[in-house]
Enzyme design. Structure first.
Site, PDB file in Angstrom:
ATOM      1  N   VAL A 252       0.749  -1.213   0.047  1.00  0.00           N
ATOM      2  CA  VAL A 252       0.045  -0.075  -0.103  1.00  0.00           C
ATOM      3  C   VAL A 252       0.899   1.269   0.012  1.00  0.00           C
ATOM      4  O   VAL A 252       0.516   2.347  -0.506  1.00  0.00           O
ATOM      5  CB  VAL A 252      -0.875  -0.016   1.215  1.00  0.00           C
ATOM      6  CG1 VAL A 252      -2.064  -0.946   1.271  1.00  0.00           C
ATOM      7  CG2 VAL A 252      -0.182   0.011   2.582  1.00  0.00           C
TER       8      VAL A 252
ATOM      9  N   ASN B 129      -7.358  -1.050   5.626  1.00  0.00           N
ATOM     10  CA  ASN B 129      -6.852  -1.844   6.867  1.00  0.00           C
ATOM     11  C   ASN B 129      -5.351  -1.996   7.262  1.00  0.00           C
ATOM     12  O   ASN B 129      -4.991  -2.122   8.343  1.00  0.00           O
ATOM     13  CB  ASN B 129      -7.867  -3.006   6.600  1.00  0.00           C
ATOM     14  CG  ASN B 129      -7.478  -3.961   7.770  1.00  0.00           C
ATOM     15  OD1 ASN B 129      -7.438  -3.878   8.984  1.00  0.00           O
ATOM     16  ND2 ASN B 129      -6.626  -4.899   7.496  1.00  0.00           N
TER      17      ASN B 129
ATOM     18  N   SER C  36      -7.464   3.202  15.410  1.00  0.00           N
ATOM     19  CA  SER C  36      -7.128   2.472  16.367  1.00  0.00           C
ATOM     20  C   SER C  36      -7.805   3.291  17.793  1.00  0.00           C
ATOM     21  O   SER C  36      -7.690   4.529  17.698  1.00  0.00           O
ATOM     22  CB  SER C  36      -5.608   2.376  16.662  1.00  0.00           C
ATOM     23  OG  SER C  36      -5.361   1.690  17.930  1.00  0.00           O
TER      24      SER C  36
ATOM     25  N   TYR D 222       2.792   5.360  16.141  1.00  0.00           N
ATOM     26  CA  TYR D 222       1.577   4.703  15.855  1.00  0.00           C
ATOM     27  C   TYR D 222       0.332   5.437  16.130  1.00  0.00           C
ATOM     28  O   TYR D 222      -0.372   5.626  15.446  1.00  0.00           O
ATOM     29  CB  TYR D 222       1.772   3.229  16.526  1.00  0.00           C
ATOM     30  CG  TYR D 222       0.275   2.349  16.192  1.00  0.00           C
ATOM     31  CD1 TYR D 222       0.160   1.765  15.166  1.00  0.00           C
ATOM     32  CD2 TYR D 222      -0.532   2.441  17.304  1.00  0.00           C
ATOM     33  CE1 TYR D 222      -0.982   1.160  14.881  1.00  0.00           C
ATOM     34  CE2 TYR D 222      -1.908   1.427  16.894  1.00  0.00           C
ATOM     35  CZ  TYR D 222      -1.826   1.024  15.701  1.00  0.00           C
ATOM     36  OH  TYR D 222      -3.043   0.096  15.658  1.00  0.00           O
ATOM     37  N   ALA D 223       0.356   6.103  17.311  1.00  0.00           N
ATOM     38  CA  ALA D 223      -0.667   6.893  17.599  1.00  0.00           C
ATOM     39  C   ALA D 223      -0.692   8.058  16.689  1.00  0.00           C
ATOM     40  O   ALA D 223      -1.875   8.357  16.413  1.00  0.00           O
ATOM     41  CB  ALA D 223      -0.225   7.508  19.151  1.00  0.00           C
ATOM     42  N   ALA D 224       0.518   8.793  16.448  1.00  0.00           N
ATOM     43  CA  ALA D 224       0.381  10.033  15.514  1.00  0.00           C
ATOM     44  C   ALA D 224      -0.410   9.443  13.996  1.00  0.00           C
ATOM     45  O   ALA D 224      -1.128   9.992  13.501  1.00  0.00           O
ATOM     46  CB  ALA D 224       1.802  10.417  15.319  1.00  0.00           C
ATOM     47  N   SER D 225       0.187   8.444  13.685  1.00  0.00           N
ATOM     48  CA  SER D 225      -0.492   7.838  12.209  1.00  0.00           C
ATOM     49  C   SER D 225      -1.918   7.650  12.156  1.00  0.00           C
ATOM     50  O   SER D 225      -2.428   7.801  11.392  1.00  0.00           O
ATOM     51  CB  SER D 225       0.511   6.592  11.874  1.00  0.00           C
ATOM     52  OG  SER D 225       0.056   5.520  12.562  1.00  0.00           O
ATOM     53  N   LYS D 226      -2.355   7.016  13.433  1.00  0.00           N
ATOM     54  CA  LYS D 226      -3.749   6.867  13.513  1.00  0.00           C
ATOM     55  C   LYS D 226      -4.503   8.062  13.774  1.00  0.00           C
ATOM     56  O   LYS D 226      -5.669   8.350  13.347  1.00  0.00           O
ATOM     57  CB  LYS D 226      -3.860   5.652  14.606  1.00  0.00           C
ATOM     58  CG  LYS D 226      -3.483   4.530  14.419  1.00  0.00           C
ATOM     59  CD  LYS D 226      -3.988   3.691  12.948  1.00  0.00           C
ATOM     60  CE  LYS D 226      -3.769   2.421  12.816  1.00  0.00           C
ATOM     61  NZ  LYS D 226      -4.126   1.822  11.931  1.00  0.00           N
TER      62      LYS D 226
HETATM   63  N1  LIG Z   1      -5.444  -6.334  16.250  1.00  0.00           N
HETATM   64  C1  LIG Z   1      -5.853  -5.151  17.084  1.00  0.00           C
HETATM   65  O1  LIG Z   1      -5.689  -5.257  18.351  1.00  0.00           O
HETATM   66  C2  LIG Z   1      -5.974  -3.622  16.450  1.00  0.00           C
HETATM   67  C3  LIG Z   1      -6.470  -2.896  17.308  1.00  0.00           C
HETATM   68  C4  LIG Z   1      -6.655  -1.569  16.751  1.00  0.00           C
HETATM   69  C5  LIG Z   1      -6.258  -1.324  15.320  1.00  0.00           C
HETATM   70  N2  LIG Z   1      -5.814  -2.154  14.701  1.00  0.00           N
HETATM   71  C6  LIG Z   1      -5.387  -1.935  13.235  1.00  0.00           C
HETATM   72  O2  LIG Z   1      -6.040  -2.862  12.580  1.00  0.00           O
HETATM   73  C7  LIG Z   1      -5.284  -2.989  11.167  1.00  0.00           C
HETATM   74  C8  LIG Z   1      -5.031  -4.540  11.140  1.00  0.00           C
HETATM   75  O3  LIG Z   1      -4.113  -5.005  12.032  1.00  0.00           O
HETATM   76  P1  LIG Z   1      -3.989  -6.553  12.652  1.00  0.00           P
HETATM   77  O4  LIG Z   1      -3.818  -6.481  14.220  1.00  0.00           O
HETATM   78  O5  LIG Z   1      -5.025  -7.251  11.733  1.00  0.00           O
HETATM   79  O6  LIG Z   1      -2.338  -6.547  12.130  1.00  0.00           O
HETATM   80  P2  LIG Z   1      -1.744  -7.816  11.440  1.00  0.00           P
HETATM   81  O7  LIG Z   1      -2.248  -9.093  11.807  1.00  0.00           O
HETATM   82  O8  LIG Z   1      -0.167  -7.630  11.445  1.00  0.00           O
HETATM   83  O9  LIG Z   1      -2.231  -7.821   9.942  1.00  0.00           O
HETATM   84  C9  LIG Z   1      -1.435  -6.443   8.934  1.00  0.00           C
HETATM   85  C10 LIG Z   1      -2.133  -6.823   7.858  1.00  0.00           C
HETATM   86  O10 LIG Z   1      -1.814  -5.484   6.958  1.00  0.00           O
HETATM   87  C11 LIG Z   1      -0.830  -6.151   5.950  1.00  0.00           C
HETATM   88  N3  LIG Z   1       0.115  -5.097   5.664  1.00  0.00           N
HETATM   89  C12 LIG Z   1       1.281  -4.748   6.397  1.00  0.00           C
HETATM   90  N4  LIG Z   1       1.855  -3.679   5.691  1.00  0.00           N
HETATM   91  C13 LIG Z   1       1.506  -3.846   4.514  1.00  0.00           C
HETATM   92  C14 LIG Z   1       1.779  -2.845   3.166  1.00  0.00           C
HETATM   93  N5  LIG Z   1       2.995  -2.015   3.232  1.00  0.00           N
HETATM   94  N6  LIG Z   1       1.083  -3.196   2.070  1.00  0.00           N
HETATM   95  C15 LIG Z   1      -0.010  -3.977   1.995  1.00  0.00           C
HETATM   96  N7  LIG Z   1      -0.337  -4.737   3.410  1.00  0.00           N
HETATM   97  C16 LIG Z   1       0.408  -4.675   4.280  1.00  0.00           C
HETATM   98  C17 LIG Z   1      -0.321  -7.367   6.172  1.00  0.00           C
HETATM   99  O11 LIG Z   1       0.214  -8.481   5.431  1.00  0.00           O
HETATM  100  P3  LIG Z   1       1.691  -8.314   4.916  1.00  0.00           P
HETATM  101  O12 LIG Z   1       2.567  -8.048   5.989  1.00  0.00           O
HETATM  102  O13 LIG Z   1       2.085  -9.509   4.268  1.00  0.00           O
HETATM  103  O14 LIG Z   1       1.688  -7.244   3.604  1.00  0.00           O
HETATM  104  C18 LIG Z   1      -1.398  -8.058   7.213  1.00  0.00           C
HETATM  105  O15 LIG Z   1      -2.447  -8.631   5.972  1.00  0.00           O
HETATM  106  C19 LIG Z   1      -4.091  -2.199  11.527  1.00  0.00           C
HETATM  107  O16 LIG Z   1      -4.453  -0.959  10.677  1.00  0.00           O
HETATM  108  C20 LIG Z   1      -4.053  -1.933  12.969  1.00  0.00           C
HETATM  109  O17 LIG Z   1      -3.301  -0.727  13.202  1.00  0.00           O
HETATM  110  C21 LIG Z   1      -5.733  -3.389  15.224  1.00  0.00           C
END
Ligand SMILES: NC(=O)c1ccc[n+]([C@@H]2O[C@H](COP(=O)([O-])OP(=O)(O)OC[C@H]3O[C@@H](n4cnc5c(N)ncnc54)[C@H](OP(=O)(O)O)[C@@H]3O)[C@@H](O)[C@H]2O)c1
Length: 245
Positions: free
Chosen positions: A60, A86, A137, A150-154
């Site tokens: 992305v 996402n 987030s 992370y917090a600043a990006s969100k």
């Molecule tokens: N899980 C939580 O507790 C939580 C809480 C609040 C917010 N969030 C937010 O939810 C979203 C998903 O997080 P998650 O917890 O599911 O994390 P995750 O399990 O690490 O999954 C992240 C996903 O993003 C993809 N990704 C990362 N960098 C990328 C890039 N440059 N281009 C394309 N795809 C990319 C990863 O695939 P590849 O690495 O293969 O590219 C993976 O599919 C994030 O934005 C996170 O900040 C999560």
């Protein structure tokens, strides 16, 4: 079947929250295109829904990648109705010691990646009158030591969402953000599975537990569906009632 016949592009739809969103969207009748830098855990979903799911390799943060993803999704399913921006990464570190590369990785993925994904989708969303869901987030509006990047990006994603909502509203395109608390999969899993750390955090959650990714994913279904037809420019917290002392 609230999304029957609709097509969604889900960045990072291969693991964690993104994969759960893909599953819930499929259950509601949508076609889904999951885009990420690797296939992650997406294989089973592709096998279960061969007609309605696709995986595309894309970073992305690469300005050339997302236009190709949107073109391919449009060609495959005849339009795009929802984009879920996402994909995200986290690199914790205090400001004094945070490596430049870590700061860049967070900003390039979490913020620039959202911008590039939404920009590439706009021509298709204007045609479909569709919607965007960015993923923020609970950390987009709270402070924690080590979370500067992370917090600043969100926080920036949330403001991007509000601006996009007023820019695209007249075209009938809604833009909202999902702001989960700590979930039991993906980034949240590390905290939740660390017993000592989680004991300290648990007290801050009114519901006394972490969320399940499905619970956040179903909120994304709501935002994408006609049930949310008058919801625009909102940040929807899905965090079990998070008290931040
Ligand atoms: N899980 C939580 O507790 C939580 C809480 C609040 C917010 N969030 C937010 O939810 C979203 C998903 O997080 P998650 O917890 O599911 O994390 P995750 O399990 O690490 O999954 C992240 C996903 O993003 C993809 N990704 C990362 N960098 C990328 C890039 N440059 N281009 C394309 N795809 C990319 C990863 O695939 P590849 O690495 O293969 O590219 C993976 O599919 C994030 O934005 C996170 O900040 C999560």
């Amino acid at each position: 079947m609230r999304l029957k016949g609709k097509t969604a592009v889900i960045t990072g739809g291969t693991r964690g929250l993104g994969l759960a969103i893909a599953r819930e969207f499929l259950a509601e009748g949508a076609n889904v295109v999951c885009a990420a830098r690797s296939r992650g855990d997406v294989e089973k979903l592709l096998e279960e829904h061969p007609e309605r799911s696709r995986f595309l390799l894309a970073d992305v943060s690469d300005p050339g990648a997302m236009p190709d993803v949107m073109r391919a999704a449009d060609a495959e399913f005849g339009g795009i109705d929802t984009v879920v921006a996402n994909a995200g990464v986290n690199r914790d570190g205090k400001i004094e010691s945070l490596a430049y590369e870590d700061w860049r990785a967070v900003m390039d993925t979490n913020l620039t990646g959202v911008f590039l994904s939404v920009q590439a989708a706009v021509p298709y969303l204007r045609k479909s009158g569709g919607s965007v869901i960015t993923v923020s987030s609970c950390m987009g509006s709270r402070v924690a030591v080590g979370a500067a990047g992370y917090a600043a990006s969100k926080a920036a994603v949330e403001m991007f969402t509000r601006v996009a909502a007023i820019e695209l509203g007249r075209a009938g395109v809604r833009v909202n953000s999902l702001a989960p608390g700590f979930l039991d999969e993906g980034m949240g899993r590390e905290l939740v599975s660390n017993e000592r750390a989680w004991e300290a955090y648990r007290k801050r959650f009114a519901l006394g537990r972490a969320g399940e990714v499905g619970e956040a994913a179903r909120a994304a279904v709501f935002l994408a569906s006609e049930d949310a037809s008058y919801v625009n420019g909102e940040i929807l917290g899905v965090n079990g009632g998070l008290l931040w002392a």
